[in-house]
Scaffold this active site. Structure first.
Site, PDB file in Angstrom:
ATOM      1  CG  HIS A  80      41.096 -12.592   0.390  1.00  0.00           C
ATOM      2  ND1 HIS A  80      39.944 -12.399   1.110  1.00  0.00           N
ATOM      3  CD2 HIS A  80      40.701 -13.060  -0.823  1.00  0.00           C
ATOM      4  CE1 HIS A  80      38.897 -12.715   0.375  1.00  0.00           C
ATOM      5  NE2 HIS A  80      39.333 -13.128  -0.809  1.00  0.00           N
TER       6      HIS A  80
ATOM      7  CG  ASP B 101      36.714 -17.752  -2.484  1.00  0.00           C
ATOM      8  OD1 ASP B 101      37.206 -17.196  -3.486  1.00  0.00           O
ATOM      9  OD2 ASP B 101      35.625 -17.408  -1.999  1.00  0.00           O
TER      10      ASP B 101
END
Length: 422
Positions: free
Chosen positions: A57, A332
């Site tokens: 994102h 991540d």
């Protein structure tokens, strides 16, 4: 013990992360590897068949502010959506039904940051980052290579996201950039319930992963080197030891502030590189020992899904034979174990909007299948592959230590014993 749903499930994007200098990124250098690969395997010999993009994102508000230090004000105006990111979309479950409940998102909205915004929310900056990633993909797959239609169609494009607002909005913004807001169909962004999510290491849904990683999480901040550095920086920041702050939390807040031009405690200026290094060190050490098994349980199901999409495309036997692009909006903490499994982790935290892209190619003369991997737009030479265009069988072999089919994944997750053969 940490709250695994919010920390280990997604700390830093729901973020947790991953270890040691064993894994070095082998990027194809423009004057060496890629030129050699291009000479041996010119792109004209290959026909692009399928593209899969796994991406983080965009920039967001922090998951938690550093306590007892200069606070940044996260005003809701920082979350306004630019008009060029608007598209007509809907969010459903994996079968097209109502969107599942979102306990992770609900947990964010029980707290408020200084300024009035909720933690973990995609900002205007983050929306623009994903729009620009979409533009990069448009340049690659529409303008340079006429692979995708210039207008979104659901027959060509599949979109899946974790059931969290920032990843859903990131997927929307990427689509807007990729197709310049042109669409024939409503964009369906598919999600699933938290218990069965495979787009991040699911410490809540996979009992064995929690058993293997729980004690490790508890001891990370006490490991030699990390502990002494942490004590020094907490003292410099004036943060009391009972606050349970670690390098990952400090990095998360620090990077969010930097990205949005918000004030940072001056002492962090001299600590910035150390914070970055120690946060990465913690993430890497999380996967030791039993690295292979932890990677399996973290992203094995996802890697299996990516390979399964490739196999189905080659068989051309599914009802979705026209599908050309799979988009997966994640975190991540998704990218790091995937990079580790591919042995291309560069010991750097994946930036906002980072992407791992897998291209499926077929040799125009032999019909043999090849996979080409890129990370943040840079082609990768995968260890164990004979070239940047990696023969599919080689690619499957190097991932075989980590992939888990859904049935085996569920069985392993529900066990608490030692590893079994998949």
């Amino acid at each position: 013990m940490r709250n695994f749903l919010t920390k280990a499930g997604l700390l830093g994007s729901v973020s947790v992360a991953l270890g040691s200098m064993w894994w070095s990124q082998q990027k194809t250098e423009s004057d060496t590897c890629s030129s050699d690969a291009a000479a041996a395997s010119p792109a004209s010999l290959y026909e692009l068949k399928l593209v899969q993009v796994l991406f983080r994102h965009g920039a967001r508000t922090p998951l938690k502010s550093m306590p007892d230090v200069l606070e940044a004000r996260w005003d809701p105006t920082l979350l306004e959506a630019p008009p060029h990111t608007h598209i007509n979309y809907t969010v459903t479950d994996l079968k097209g039904g109502p969107r599942p409940t979102a306990p992770v998102e609900d947990s964010y909205r029980r707290n408020t940051l200084s300024g009035g915004s909720f933690p973990g929310q995609l900002t205007t900056v983050g929306m623009q980052q994903l729009y620009e990633l979409g533009q990069r993909l448009r340049n690659r797959y529409i303008e340079e290579t006429p692979f995708l239609s210039p207008t979104f169609t659901s027959a060509e494009v599949y979109v899946r996201s974790t059931n969290i607002v920032r990843t859903i909005e990131s997927a929307k913004c990427l689509i807007a950039g990729l197709f310049q807001q042109k669409q024939k169909d409503i964009v369906s962004i598919l999600t699933t319930e938290a218990e069965s999510e495979i787009l991040y290491p699911n410490y809540h849904g996979c009992k064995l992963l929690k058993v293997l990683s729980g004690p490790r999480w508890a001891e990370l901040s006490t490991l030699p080197g990390i502990a002494s550095d942490l004590q020094s920086i907490l003292s410099a920041l004036g943060i009391a030891a009972h606050q349970h702050v670690d390098f990952i939390l400090i990095r998360d807040d620090m990077v969010a502030r930097e990205t949005h031009g918000l004030p940072i405690p001056p002492v962090l200026n001299s600590w910035r590189n150390k914070v970055e290094d120690r946060a990465v060190d913690m993430m890497c050490r999380l996967y030791e020992p039993s690295k292979s098994e932890k990677l399996q349980l973290s992203v094995g199901s996802l890697l299996h899904l990516l390979l399964d999409n490739i196999e189905k495309k080659l068989q051309d036997s599914s009802a979705e034979a026209n599908r050309k692009l799979f988009l997966y909006s994640a975190h991540d903490t998704t990218l790091i174990p995937c990079l580790m499994a591919l042995e291309i982790y560069d010991m750097k935290w994946p930036p906002y909007a980072a992407d791992i892209t897998l291209e499926l190619h077929q040799h125009r003369q032999t019909g043999d299948a090849f996979v080409k991997v890129s990370y943040i737009g840079q082609d990768q030479l995968i260890p164990g592959c004979s070239g940047v265009y990696c023969p599919l069988q080689e690619f499957k072999k190097l991932l075989s230590a980590y992939t888990l089919n859904p049935e085996v994944y569920v069985t392993r997750c529900n066990s608490t014993g030692g590893p079994t053969e998949p």
